[in-house]
Design an enzyme around this catalytic site. Structure first.
Site, PDB file in Angstrom:
ATOM      1  CE1 TYR A   5      35.948  -4.718  14.323  1.00  0.00           C
ATOM      2  CE2 TYR A   5      36.663  -6.526  15.078  1.00  0.00           C
ATOM      3  CZ  TYR A   5      36.512  -5.430  14.376  1.00  0.00           C
ATOM      4  OH  TYR A   5      37.395  -4.869  16.085  1.00  0.00           O
ATOM      5  CG  HIS A  58       2.621   4.634   9.120  1.00  0.00           C
ATOM      6  ND1 HIS A  58       2.295   3.560   8.956  1.00  0.00           N
ATOM      7  CD2 HIS A  58       2.928   5.765   8.279  1.00  0.00           C
ATOM      8  CE1 HIS A  58       2.835   3.921   7.462  1.00  0.00           C
ATOM      9  NE2 HIS A  58       3.005   5.009   7.730  1.00  0.00           N
ATOM     10  CG  HIS A  71       2.836   6.572  -2.150  1.00  0.00           C
ATOM     11  ND1 HIS A  71       2.294   7.097  -2.841  1.00  0.00           N
ATOM     12  CD2 HIS A  71       2.237   6.462  -1.395  1.00  0.00           C
ATOM     13  CE1 HIS A  71       1.532   7.979  -1.991  1.00  0.00           C
ATOM     14  NE2 HIS A  71       1.527   7.042  -1.164  1.00  0.00           N
ATOM     15  CB  SER A 117       2.223  11.441   6.854  1.00  0.00           C
ATOM     16  OG  SER A 117       0.443  10.845   8.068  1.00  0.00           O
ATOM     17  CG  HIS A 146       6.638   7.725   6.734  1.00  0.00           C
ATOM     18  ND1 HIS A 146       7.059   7.657   5.032  1.00  0.00           N
ATOM     19  CD2 HIS A 146       5.396   7.694   6.682  1.00  0.00           C
ATOM     20  CE1 HIS A 146       5.588   7.237   4.330  1.00  0.00           C
ATOM     21  NE2 HIS A 146       4.372   7.099   5.602  1.00  0.00           N
ATOM     22  NE  ARG A 180      -1.218   2.227   2.550  1.00  0.00           N
ATOM     23  CZ  ARG A 180      -0.281   3.641   3.353  1.00  0.00           C
ATOM     24  NH1 ARG A 180      -0.085   4.642   2.487  1.00  0.00           N
ATOM     25  NH2 ARG A 180      -0.185   3.775   4.468  1.00  0.00           N
ATOM     26  CG  ASP A 181       3.020   4.530   2.820  1.00  0.00           C
ATOM     27  OD1 ASP A 181       3.873   5.475   1.763  1.00  0.00           O
ATOM     28  OD2 ASP A 181       2.991   4.696   4.527  1.00  0.00           O
TER      29      ASP A 181
END
Length: 335
Positions: free
Chosen positions: A287, A193, A16, A166, A195, A12-13
């Site tokens: 490492y 949520h 984009h 958002s 970002h 969904r997101d």
């Protein structure tokens, strides 16, 4: 510490990133991989929410109903979820996606406009859907106002209410204050949520949990609008290291990103930067220079390089002990 529930919004997101061009076949492959990785809720559809395929927001290659039906055909455990923004999606659209197999909906409004969610939250509950209130752009309102709006969503019947960053603009102190206030004042669970515009998505998600959130969002490889969302793989890794109870499986989430999502995205002419190698080094605590040696040994002995790194971490290997890499690979191959 309460159990953490993970929502993945890659489909969904994350849409984009590919200009809403995921196909039903893409959705089935990614959704199945996410369920296999233990994700609790999988969100499907246009990046701007249910029926967001318009000239304003960009046209999808396929309708939300086609994509949701495709996901429904492969999901048996995870909740198939949609996002609905009142004014873009309607109650009638919601009824249609319920018939297509949706089990949950997140009703999203601007942080100061929760009142417009009442009709949709109540309708969703009447349909028997797991219903989430989603307060977008939460950085734009005070703690008091966010709490006031969240209480409205709770009163309409929301099962969970989210503080949604958002714009990726919130600092950990902002997340702590707003999630903490909702935890104190609401009876329903709280979600977050994030970002990654300020590079704080993982730390903000952990801060949200410390303040009382139990629903957290991610996307495979951090796919999503703007700088992207919190990487689902990183969330699972940090949940493991923090000792949180959750259903995610790190290796399977990494494989979903590398083996399933990456070919799909790159097939659309885009480059997907995955984080599996660097994530695994941090998770194992070795490492960075060990990675190439571990991959070569894994290929030689037919084992998983990740298992080699984990064993090196358990042995607390340091620079100069690279010979252990061959020893560990050999031992794993003969178990």
């Amino acid at each position: 510490m309460s159990k953490i529930f993970l929502t993945d919004t890659t489909l969904r997101d994350g849409s984009h990133t590919v200009s809403h061009q995921f196909t039903p076949d893409d959705v089935m492959k990614v959704a199945a991989a996410l369920e296999n990785a233990g994700v609790n809720l999988i969100e499907i559809g246009h990046g701007d929410g249910l029926t967001g395929s318009t000239i304003n927001y960009g046209f999808s290659k396929y309708s939300d109903f086609d994509l949701i039906s495709a996901a429904s055909s492969v999901l048996t455990k995870s909740k198939l979820t949609v996002l609905l923004i009142p004014g873009i999606g309607t109650v009638e659209d919601l009824e249609m996606v319920r018939k297509c197999g949706a089990k949950a909906v997140r009703v999203a409004t601007h942080v100061t406009e929760a009142d417009i969610s009442e009709q949709h939250i109540k309708a969703a509950k009447d349909m028997g859907l797991f219903t989430v209130g989603f307060l977008m752009m939460s950085h734009m309102a005070s703690v008091e106002r966010v709490t006031e709006e969240a209480l409205k969503m709770e009163s309409y019947g929301a099962d969970v209410v989210y503080v949604t960053d958002s714009g990726g603009a919130m600092l950990p102190k902002d997340v702590a204050a707003k999630i903490g206030s909702l935890k104190k004042n609401l009876k329903v669970p709280i979600g977050h949520h994030a970002h990654n515009n300020l590079g704080l998505a993982v730390s903000n998600s952990l801060t949200a949990i410390e303040a009382g959130a139990t629903y957290i969002d991610g996307c495979l490889s951090g796919l999503g609008a703007g700088a992207g969302n919190t990487p689902t793989e990183m969330l699972i890794a940090t949940f493991d290291k923090m000792g949180y109870e959750h259903d995610g499986n790190l290796y399977k989430a990494m494989d979903a990103s590398e083996d399933v999502l990456k070919p799909i995205v790159e097939g659309k002419g885009l480059k997907l930067k995955t984080n599996s190698n660097s994530l695994m080094i941090g998770y194992a605590g070795v490492y960075s220079s060990f990675m190439l040696h571990a991959q070569r040994a894994a290929a030689r002995f037919g084992v998983d390089a990740r298992d080699i790194l984990m064993e090196l971490g358990r042995r607390k290997a340091v620079g100069g002990q690279e010979d252990w890499i061959i020893d560990v690979a050999y031992e794993l191959a003969h178990k």
